[in-house]
Design a protein around this motif. Structure first.
Motif, PDB file in Angstrom:
ATOM      1  N   ASN A 189      17.676 -60.835 -36.254  1.00  0.00           N
ATOM      2  CA  ASN A 189      17.475 -60.167 -35.054  1.00  0.00           C
ATOM      3  C   ASN A 189      16.017 -59.693 -34.921  1.00  0.00           C
ATOM      4  OD1 ASN A 189      19.277 -59.523 -32.855  1.00  0.00           O
ATOM      5  ND2 ASN A 189      18.686 -57.380 -33.422  1.00  0.00           N
TER       6      ASN A 189
ATOM      7  N   THR B  51      20.329 -58.269 -39.311  1.00  0.00           N
ATOM      8  CA  THR B  51      19.053 -57.707 -39.367  1.00  0.00           C
ATOM      9  C   THR B  51      17.750 -58.243 -39.408  1.00  0.00           C
ATOM     10  OG1 THR B  51      20.312 -55.647 -40.086  1.00  0.00           O
ATOM     11  CG2 THR B  51      17.817 -55.471 -40.265  1.00  0.00           C
TER      12      THR B  51
ATOM     13  N   HIS C 143      30.550 -52.263 -33.476  1.00  0.00           N
ATOM     14  CA  HIS C 143      30.488 -52.783 -32.102  1.00  0.00           C
ATOM     15  C   HIS C 143      30.487 -54.083 -32.240  1.00  0.00           C
ATOM     16  CE1 HIS C 143      28.001 -48.940 -30.631  1.00  0.00           C
ATOM     17  NE2 HIS C 143      29.211 -48.582 -31.080  1.00  0.00           N
TER      18      HIS C 143
ATOM     19  N   ASN D 223      16.303 -61.952 -30.882  1.00  0.00           N
ATOM     20  CA  ASN D 223      17.208 -60.921 -30.468  1.00  0.00           C
ATOM     21  C   ASN D 223      18.549 -61.497 -30.065  1.00  0.00           C
ATOM     22  OD1 ASN D 223      17.450 -58.452 -29.886  1.00  0.00           O
ATOM     23  ND2 ASN D 223      16.773 -58.440 -28.084  1.00  0.00           N
TER      24      ASN D 223
ATOM     25  N   SER E 150      21.229 -55.945 -29.313  1.00  0.00           N
ATOM     26  CA  SER E 150      20.213 -55.175 -28.907  1.00  0.00           C
ATOM     27  C   SER E 150      19.732 -54.594 -30.216  1.00  0.00           C
ATOM     28  CB  SER E 150      21.154 -54.229 -28.163  1.00  0.00           C
ATOM     29  OG  SER E 150      20.243 -52.796 -28.046  1.00  0.00           O
ATOM     30  N   ARG E 151      18.181 -54.360 -30.065  1.00  0.00           N
ATOM     31  CA  ARG E 151      17.800 -53.956 -31.511  1.00  0.00           C
ATOM     32  C   ARG E 151      18.174 -52.409 -31.656  1.00  0.00           C
ATOM     33  NH1 ARG E 151      12.803 -57.129 -30.981  1.00  0.00           N
ATOM     34  NH2 ARG E 151      13.827 -59.233 -31.523  1.00  0.00           N
ATOM     35  N   LYS E 152      18.370 -51.661 -30.503  1.00  0.00           N
ATOM     36  CA  LYS E 152      18.898 -50.215 -30.712  1.00  0.00           C
ATOM     37  C   LYS E 152      20.585 -50.362 -31.199  1.00  0.00           C
ATOM     38  CE  LYS E 152      16.437 -48.373 -26.607  1.00  0.00           C
ATOM     39  NZ  LYS E 152      16.857 -47.956 -25.323  1.00  0.00           N
ATOM     40  N   ASP E 153      21.237 -51.327 -31.215  1.00  0.00           N
ATOM     41  CA  ASP E 153      22.549 -51.286 -31.597  1.00  0.00           C
ATOM     42  C   ASP E 153      23.090 -52.003 -32.886  1.00  0.00           C
ATOM     43  OD1 ASP E 153      25.335 -50.628 -30.766  1.00  0.00           O
ATOM     44  OD2 ASP E 153      25.493 -52.818 -30.094  1.00  0.00           O
TER      45      ASP E 153
ATOM     46  N   GLU F 264      22.260 -51.067 -35.986  1.00  0.00           N
ATOM     47  CA  GLU F 264      22.942 -50.206 -36.865  1.00  0.00           C
ATOM     48  C   GLU F 264      24.357 -49.947 -36.784  1.00  0.00           C
ATOM     49  OE1 GLU F 264      20.781 -46.272 -36.415  1.00  0.00           O
ATOM     50  OE2 GLU F 264      18.912 -47.224 -37.047  1.00  0.00           O
ATOM     51  N   ASN F 265      24.842 -50.508 -35.509  1.00  0.00           N
ATOM     52  CA  ASN F 265      26.360 -50.314 -35.472  1.00  0.00           C
ATOM     53  C   ASN F 265      26.971 -51.814 -35.282  1.00  0.00           C
ATOM     54  OD1 ASN F 265      26.053 -47.366 -34.459  1.00  0.00           O
ATOM     55  ND2 ASN F 265      25.398 -47.999 -32.624  1.00  0.00           N
TER      56      ASN F 265
END
Length: 206
Positions: A30, A27, A47, A34, A37-40, A42-43
């Motif tokens: 990132n 975190t 993932h 990057n 993916s910033r959206k990912d 949390e997974n």
């Protein structure tokens, strides 16, 4: 982190601490560079970490095995596998220097002693390995052309030396030229989560 323990309940205390540290480290890095993916982010565990460990459901590497992670990006699948197999040697290679830096810093932060890193194109790496692992960096045909030179002839594992890829989607056409040398393992057979419905471990002997 609980999802890792669900499928790998026999981790040592040190391994648990290393896996637990990954979320904050990735975190933090990132936000600067990057690699996920910033959206990912949390997974991360499902993932990225668990996905990487899917390889361990197909093969248990023997101590001393040498593995190159080609196109490692931020360290996948190499770093999770290096945590799980502390007696196996991993060499993480990527053509993008800043991604290699993130992977190196994270490995150092959690005290991984069984990894080395190189900022280089795949064609430049001349060392020999028992296996090359990769996470969907390019089509199988292209990948095999590049890594044939890196596969050692001496065997140390139950499976012959070769290429082990994590891939998603429809792979029948891509694997067709190598169908007699290819084994595919559906990760949905090992992991219950919806994410793994279309994910496979693809093993090819070059």
């Amino acid at each position: 982190m609980e999802i890792i323990l669900k499928y790998f309940p026999d981790l040592t205390k040190a391994q648990k601490q290393q896996f637990a540290s990954l979320y904050d480290l990735y975190t933090d890095w990132n936000a600067k560079i990057n690699v996920i993916s910033r959206k990912d982010i949390e997974n991360l565990y499902e993932h990225h970490v668990l996905h990487s460990l899917g390889i361990a459901k197909v093969i248990r590497f023997t101590p001393g095995t040498r593995i190159m992670d080609l196109g490692t990006g931020g360290g996948f699948p190499g770093i999770p596998l290096a945590i799980l197999f502390p007696e196996v040697k991993f060499h993480l290679v990527d053509s993008i220097g800043k991604k290699v830096r993130v992977a190196t810093e994270i490995a150092n932060s959690i005290g991984l002693k069984n990894v080395t890193f190189r900022h280089a194109r795949a064609e430049e790496e001349k060392q020999l390995f028992d296996f090359v692992v990769s996470r969907a960096v390019m089509p199988l045909a292209d990948l095999l052309k590049i890594i044939r030179k890196n596969i050692a002839s001496e065997q140390h594992n139950a499976m012959p030396n070769g290429l082990i890829c994590l891939k998603g989607g429809e792979l029948a056409n891509e694997a067709m030229p190598f169908k007699n040398k290819t084994m595919m393992y559906d990760l949905k057979d090992y992991f219950e989560e919806e994410f793994f419905e279309t994910k496979k471990v693809v093993y090819v002997t070059p």
